[in-house]
Design a protein around this motif. Structure first.
Motif, short mmCIF file in Angstrom:
data_model
loop_
_atom_site.label_atom_id
_atom_site.label_comp_id
_atom_site.label_asym_id
_atom_site.label_seq_id
_atom_site.Cartn_x
_atom_site.Cartn_y
_atom_site.Cartn_z
N GLY A 1 0.62 -1.38 0.23
CA GLY A 1 -0.01 0.05 0.09
C GLY A 1 1.01 1.23 0.07
N TRP A 2 2.24 1.18 0.24
CA TRP A 2 3.08 2.21 0.26
C TRP A 2 3.52 2.51 -0.94
N LYS A 3 4.09 3.83 -1.46
CA LYS A 3 4.71 4.07 -2.60
C LYS A 3 5.87 4.98 -2.38
N THR A 4 6.73 5.26 -3.30
CA THR A 4 7.82 6.09 -3.11
C THR A 4 8.03 6.90 -4.35
N TYR A 5 8.78 7.76 -4.81
CA TYR A 5 8.57 8.72 -5.94
C TYR A 5 9.86 8.58 -6.86
N TRP A 6 9.56 8.84 -8.00
CA TRP A 6 10.59 8.80 -8.88
C TRP A 6 11.28 10.26 -9.02
#
Length: 265
Positions: free
Chosen positions: A52-57
């Motif tokens: 459910g978590w994301k990180t960024y480009w």
């Protein structure tokens, strides 16, 4: 304005981390990789995100926080480059962000100062993580890079295979840009001649000037060309020049990810 807010968030990061720990959300390690025949070393940053978590480009969109790398803990290293596998486009409350979820491997190509000797990669990485809330998070990583390790790591090789294709591989035959004056900035329309794709394409446009802000483009197919329309402004709100040759256009959501550099007038 967005970049100023991001900088302030990163300055406040130690205080945020003290208030609540999110160490169980993301794990980070360096994959030590292998030494190349020319003396360079391939390694990777491996992030494991909780469900459910994301990180960024590198260019996270209006709703994201760009990653920042501080490799001051490195030893026997003269240069380091990050390869970016094709990211995902996320929409939340009509705001777009660009990044990764799950297991993330960012290949790193390192040039040792002394190619025949072991190197060490270490430093601090500031990233944004997001689920129901989005916030900055600080990671510390360190690993030895043995000069004698020459067997490739299949995980890093697979991540390299996910790096976007260039113009020739994607069948791009031309990229043109049109600039129009706007209040406190300029309008930018990028027109790309290429084989028609899925109709779900999204574009990300970056400039070579870190003081310029590019709004999330509106992307559509028009007359056999992929067209991205956006607005460019300077952080100071003043006048500026736009270097067309320094534009980087990334196409996501199509048959293949594509990265293009520069455009004609």
């Amino acid at each position: 304005m967005k970049k100023i807010l991001v900088t302030l968030l990163l300055m406040l990061l130690p205080g945020l981390a003290a208030a609540q720990s999110y160490d169980d959300v993301v794990e980070a390690q360096i994959l030590p990789g292998w030494r190349l025949p020319n003396g360079d070393h391939m390694a990777a940053l491996h992030l494991k995100l909780a469900p459910g978590w994301k990180t960024y480009w590198r260019s996270p969109g209006d709703a994201g926080i760009p990653p920042q790398f501080d490799w001051s803990g490195a030893r026997n290293m003269s240069a380091i480059g990050v390869y970016w596998p094709a990211p995902h486009v996320f929409w939340q409350e009509n705001m777009r962000s660009v990044g990764y979820k799950g297991d993330v491997i960012l290949p790193l190509r390192i040039r040792p100062s002394q190619p025949g000797k072991d190197a060490r990669l270490g430093g601090v990485i500031d990233i944004g993580i997001c689920k129901d809330v989005c916030l900055p998070h600080r990671l510390r990583v360190s690993a030895s890079l043995p000069a004698g390790q020459t067997k490739p790591d299949a995980r890093i090789a697979a991540a390299m295979a996910d790096v976007p294709f260039g113009a020739e591989d994607a069948g791009v035959t031309g990229v043109s840009c049109r600039i129009t004056p706007q209040a406190k900035g300029m309008g930018l329309t990028v027109s790309i001649a290429m084989p028609r794709g899925t109709g779900r394409e999204e574009t990300v446009i970056e400039t070579s000037d870190p003081n310029l802000w590019v709004a999330d483009p509106s992307t559509s197919w028009q007359g056999g060309r992929l067209v991205a329309q956006t607005r460019v402004t300077h952080m100071s709100g003043g006048v500026f020049a736009l270097d067309r040759s320094g534009l980087r256009i990334t196409i996501l959501g199509g048959d293949m990810p594509v990265e293009l550099t520069g455009c004609s007038g």
